[in-house]
Design an enzyme around this catalytic site. Structure first.
Site, PDB file in Angstrom:
ATOM      1  N   LYS A 221       0.849  -1.201   0.000  1.00 26.07           N
ATOM      2  CA  LYS A 221       0.000   0.000   0.000  1.00 26.07           C
ATOM      3  C   LYS A 221       0.874   1.238   0.000  1.00 26.07           C
ATOM      4  O   LYS A 221       1.945   1.256   0.623  1.00 26.07           O
ATOM      5  CB  LYS A 221      -0.904   0.014   1.244  1.00 26.07           C
TER       6      LYS A 221
ATOM      7  N   GLU B  38      -8.769  12.159  12.364  1.00 27.08           N
ATOM      8  CA  GLU B  38      -7.917  11.047  12.787  1.00 27.08           C
ATOM      9  C   GLU B  38      -7.142  11.395  14.047  1.00 27.08           C
ATOM     10  O   GLU B  38      -6.253  12.250  14.032  1.00 27.08           O
ATOM     11  CB  GLU B  38      -6.963  10.653  11.665  1.00 27.08           C
TER      12      GLU B  38
END
Length: 427
Positions: free
Chosen positions: A186, A231
């Site tokens: 990723k 976040e």
């Protein structure tokens, strides 16, 4: 806080304030405000009693180098050792507080740890004022800075960023090919955009718009980095650790039925579940050596914000004795949610293909107090604001199943947060 000098002797006093409902942003004078807000609560500050700006590491430094974090932690500890503190409130965010922002890459500039002269906070219906001076009994001159009404932004000219839409989608496509070849699992790719107002941007108006529209996010302003991040990298209250991992994104639906459909689609998407799992795994690997009783749910839940919805996992733990907030921040950054997997491979790919320096985007931003309490987020859904200019950032996680056009659309959804904050309502 110059590395070659003894830290200044500081006198810190926190006293209760009569709680007011007019909001913390309205307490801020214009200039370079410091802020960390969640809805009506949080802390704001102004002036500088002490500041440390870590030097960028030399080119070629490993992308996971933690020197800036460890040096900043040492500087703050040294400052606390030379401080006299009188705290009549005793909540997280009282006493001496340092606001901080750290660049995404160790070789980038823009990291800063700032101890303001004046701090105003609000938590659970209690408000307080902290003043930090060079002599006992003094009142900082910053207390007299005039508080004016925040100015509208005015007309804004928009320019594209480092890569065109087509070039960025080509970069996504080539990254997908490298992932499918086994080079990595990723990579989180970001893009930028530019805005220029006709006069200096009043950060306070951005803060008020962001905290009002996104009350569940963490609205921040530190050394030019301004935004509303969903976040939570970490929260420390005593030895209790909390983190919120977000990875996997869909827009909100046009109506309730469409919204539920998009959420169900993401929960069952192999691509999004894989992306989220990699981010959770990176948190677990980073924090297991530093914590006791780390608890991570086996399956994510949906977190719905005003503009997008995410797959989310909330982790809890008790910190091991002697582990401080900035040590934990250093261990967590960069998470797979903003860098990729494996970390070093993904970070090198980002530097190679993005065509820009992220600066503080996707780096840690937040605060730590003298008792070790802290809240740090990841600088997402934000911009770097300097004078009349703002540089916006948005990114998304790329895995083997990523589609370039869909990823471009995701970044557009994320850009919308700051584009709308920079756009005055029609009158």
């Amino acid at each position: 806080m110059n590395a070659a000098l003894t830290p200044p002797k500081l006198f810190v006093r926190t006293v209760p304030l009569r709680d007011r409902a007019d909001g913390l942003v309205r307490r801020l004078p214009e200039g370079a405000p410091l802020a960390w807000l969640t809805g009506d609560e949080g802390i704001v500050g102004w002036g500088e009693a002490a500041r440390f700006d870590p030097e960028p590491s030399p080119e070629g430094t490993p992308p996971t180098d933690i020197t800036r974090f460890t040096t900043a932690a040492r500087r703050f500890t040294e400052l606390l050792e030379h401080a006299e503190v009188e705290d009549e409130v005793g909540l997280p965010g009282t006493g001496p507080v340092a606001f901080g922002t750290f660049a995404f890459a160790p070789t980038s500039g823009g990291s800063a740890l700032i101890v303001p002269r004046v701090i105003v906070g609000r938590r659970e219906g209690r408000s307080w004022l902290t003043t930090i001076t060079d002599a006992p009994g003094d009142h900082p001159r910053e207390l007299l800075w005039p508080v004016t009404e925040p100015r509208p932004v005015g007309p804004v000219d928009w320019r594209p960023g480092s890569l065109t839409d087509t070039a960025w989608m080509d970069t996504v496509a080539s990254t997908v090919a490298r992932i499918r070849s086994g080079e990595l699992d990723k990579a989180v790719l970001a893009r930028d955009a530019h805005a220029e107002a006709h006069s200096p941007i009043d950060v306070r108006v951005l803060l008020e718009r962001l905290r009002t529209r996104f009350p569940g996010c963490f609205t921040f302003s530190v050394a030019g980095m301004v935004g509303a991040t969903p976040e939570l990298l970490l929260r420390l209250e005593g030895d209790e650790f909390t983190s919120l991992v977000l990875a996997g994104t869909r827009p909100r639906g046009v109506d309730e039925e469409d919204d539920h459909r998009l959420g169900r689609e993401m929960m069952s998407s192999a691509k999004d579940v894989e992306e989220h799992g990699l981010a959770v795994d990176s948190l677990r690997a980073a924090m297991e050596p530093l914590t006791e009783e780390l608890t991570v749910p086996a399956w994510p839940h949906l977190l719905k914000l005003a503009n997008v919805q995410h797959l989310a996992t909330r982790a809890h733990a008790r910190m091991s004795p002697g582990v401080g907030a900035l040590e934990a921040v250093a261990a967590l950054h960069p998470t797979a949610a903003v860098g990729g997997t494996p970390t070093e491979t993904a970070m090198r790919l980002i530097a190679e293909v993005e065509g820009m320096d992220r600066g503080g985007y996707a780096g840690p931003v937040g605060w730590v107090d003298g008792a070790g309490n802290a809240e740090w987020g990841i600088a997402l859904r934000g911009a770097h604001v300097e004078g009349s200019r703002a540089r916006l950032y948005a990114g998304c996680g790329i895995v083997a199943g990523s589609d370039p056009a869909s990823e471009l659309a995701e970044t557009e959804s994320k850009f919308r947060v700051m584009r709308e904050a920079l756009t005055d309502p029609e009158t």
